[in-house]
Design an enzyme around this catalytic site. Structure first.
Site, mmCIF file in Angstrom:
data_model
loop_
_atom_site.group_PDB
_atom_site.id
_atom_site.type_symbol
_atom_site.label_atom_id
_atom_site.label_comp_id
_atom_site.label_asym_id
_atom_site.label_seq_id
_atom_site.Cartn_x
_atom_site.Cartn_y
_atom_site.Cartn_z
ATOM 1 N N ASP A 1 65.765 26.465 52.878
ATOM 2 C CA ASP A 1 66.431 25.603 53.873
ATOM 3 C C ASP A 1 66.767 24.275 53.207
ATOM 4 O OD1 ASP A 1 67.586 24.727 56.202
ATOM 5 O OD2 ASP A 1 65.713 24.311 57.233
ATOM 6 N N ASP B 1 59.817 19.934 53.914
ATOM 7 C CA ASP B 1 60.036 21.051 54.852
ATOM 8 C C ASP B 1 60.096 22.410 54.142
ATOM 9 O OD1 ASP B 1 60.385 22.276 57.245
ATOM 10 O OD2 ASP B 1 62.376 21.463 57.673
HETATM 11 N N1 LIG Z 1 55.928 13.546 54.419
HETATM 12 C C1 LIG Z 1 56.766 12.910 55.243
HETATM 13 N N2 LIG Z 1 56.887 11.569 55.227
HETATM 14 C C2 LIG Z 1 57.746 10.937 56.049
HETATM 15 N N3 LIG Z 1 58.517 11.552 56.954
HETATM 16 C C3 LIG Z 1 58.445 12.892 57.032
HETATM 17 C C4 LIG Z 1 57.576 13.639 56.188
HETATM 18 N N4 LIG Z 1 57.712 14.951 56.475
HETATM 19 C C5 LIG Z 1 58.618 15.003 57.461
HETATM 20 N N5 LIG Z 1 59.068 13.786 57.806
HETATM 21 C C6 LIG Z 1 60.072 13.455 58.837
HETATM 22 O O1 LIG Z 1 60.009 14.404 59.863
HETATM 23 C C7 LIG Z 1 61.237 15.116 59.971
HETATM 24 C C8 LIG Z 1 60.957 16.579 60.278
HETATM 25 O O2 LIG Z 1 60.158 17.126 59.238
HETATM 26 P P1 LIG Z 1 60.439 18.565 58.674
HETATM 27 O O3 LIG Z 1 59.331 18.889 57.739
HETATM 28 O O4 LIG Z 1 61.828 18.644 58.159
HETATM 29 O O5 LIG Z 1 60.240 19.460 59.980
HETATM 30 P P2 LIG Z 1 61.218 20.424 60.797
HETATM 31 O O6 LIG Z 1 60.701 21.789 60.508
HETATM 32 O O7 LIG Z 1 61.024 20.003 62.213
HETATM 33 O O8 LIG Z 1 62.617 20.227 60.289
HETATM 34 C C9 LIG Z 1 61.944 14.871 58.649
HETATM 35 O O9 LIG Z 1 63.340 14.901 58.775
HETATM 36 C C10 LIG Z 1 61.462 13.493 58.262
HETATM 37 O O10 LIG Z 1 62.255 12.504 58.920
HETATM 38 MG MG LIG Z 2 63.472 19.853 58.515
#
Ligand SMILES: Nc1ncnc2c1ncn2[C@@H]1O[C@H](COP(=O)(O)OP(=O)(O)O)[C@@H](O)[C@H]1O
Ligand SMILES: [Mg+2]
Length: 268
Positions: A205, A222
């Site tokens: 992804d 992610d």
């Molecule tokens: N380690 C991190 N530090 C800061 N922000 C994070 C981190 N991991 C995720 N985020 C924030 O959370 C959002 C969603 O996380 P993500 O892992 O992409 O989950 P999803 O599966 O909902 O897309 C990201 O776009 C980012 O803005």
């Molecule tokens: Mg994401």
């Protein structure tokens, strides 16, 4: 995600109300009280069911979370929170144990004696997903790929490095204008190459939504859906990931072609 009124009945039970009192002041940022009045209280209702609160409690007892401060982002599968820990700060990704679709299906299955334990099996599936994200992160970090380093996991909760500052998380690549897109494409192509050849994984992804711009560098996040090379659709996912990167680069004016990018990732 409407909750029925009696969803919270368990909280009145003595042992739970005692536990909750113990950690309530460490959850102000998600409860929307005190200096966190601006936080939407509905987040709490969506994320923190009994199991999840117990898991937070456990991670607090283990010293991985001191306080849950504020929601960073909400997605379909998970909410991400800023947390303070005894060693600094962390991002805490809390996967939803249920969703509207699942709840809709469940009312027609639960209570039918022929199909028991559906809720439990669903929870197990969510927990496996979290473990998968954790393992993918470890495997990527091990070959030197820059991902948030995982600190801990328990049930549906993953604690990892927080990428950002006191004001907020680092922006997504989607939301910034980079001054040297060619260097970014190069670095991300290299990321994909090492991931494929050394970690033997495909992100699956890979997009400007799942890359944060942190300290002037791209940081991939992610990775729950990332799969091993052996996965029957691994090749397809890899082509899609590389295509997304190439298209991003082309939109930024970088002269790059899919065939060359693919060759770099696979053969070099
Ligand atoms: N380690 C991190 N530090 C800061 N922000 C994070 C981190 N991991 C995720 N985020 C924030 O959370 C959002 C969603 O996380 P993500 O892992 O992409 O989950 P999803 O599966 O909902 O897309 C990201 O776009 C980012 O803005
Ligand atoms: Mg994401």
């Amino acid at each position: 995600m409407d909750r029925q009124v009696d969803d919270w009945a368990w909280m009145k039970e003595k042992k739970f109300s005692k536990m909750f009192k113990e950690i309530e002041h460490r959850l102000e940022g998600v409860l929307g009280v005190g200096k966190f009045e601006w936080v939407d209280r509905r987040v709490f209702d969506q994320v923190f069911d009994q199991r999840t609160l117990l898991a937070v409690y456990k991670l607090m007892q283990q010293g991985h979370i001191e306080t849950l401060d504020w929601p960073i982002a909400r997605g379909k599968e998970a909410h991400v929170f800023h947390a303070t820990t005894p060693n600094g700060v962390a991002a805490v990704k809390i996967f939803h144990t249920s969703n509207a679709v699942f709840k809709g299906l469940m009312q027609y299955i639960e209570g039918d004696p022929r199909f028991g334990g559906l809720r439990r099996r669903h929870h197990e599936l969510v927990n496996i997903w979290v473990r998968k994200e954790h393992r993918n992160m470890m495997r990527m970090a091990k070959v030197g790929l820059r991902v948030p380093e995982p600190h801990a996991l328990f049930r549906n909760i993953l604690v990892m490095d927080y990428l950002g500052n006191a004001e907020g998380p680092s922006p997504r690549l989607r939301d910034v204008e980079v001054s040297d897109p060619e260097a970014v494409v190069e670095e991300l192509l290299e990321w994909l190459r090492i991931c494929w050849n050394d970690a033997k994984l495909v992100h699956a992804d890979f997009s400007e939504y799942n890359i944060l711009w942190h300290n002037e560098k791209p940081r991939v996040i992610d990775v729950g859906q990332s799969v091993a090379k052996e996965h029957p659709h691994a090749d397809e996912f890899l082509v899609r990931d590389v295509t997304r990167l190439v298209e991003w680069g082309q939109r930024q004016g970088v002269a790059i072609e899919l065939a060359d990018a693919m060759a770099h990732v696979i053969f070099e």
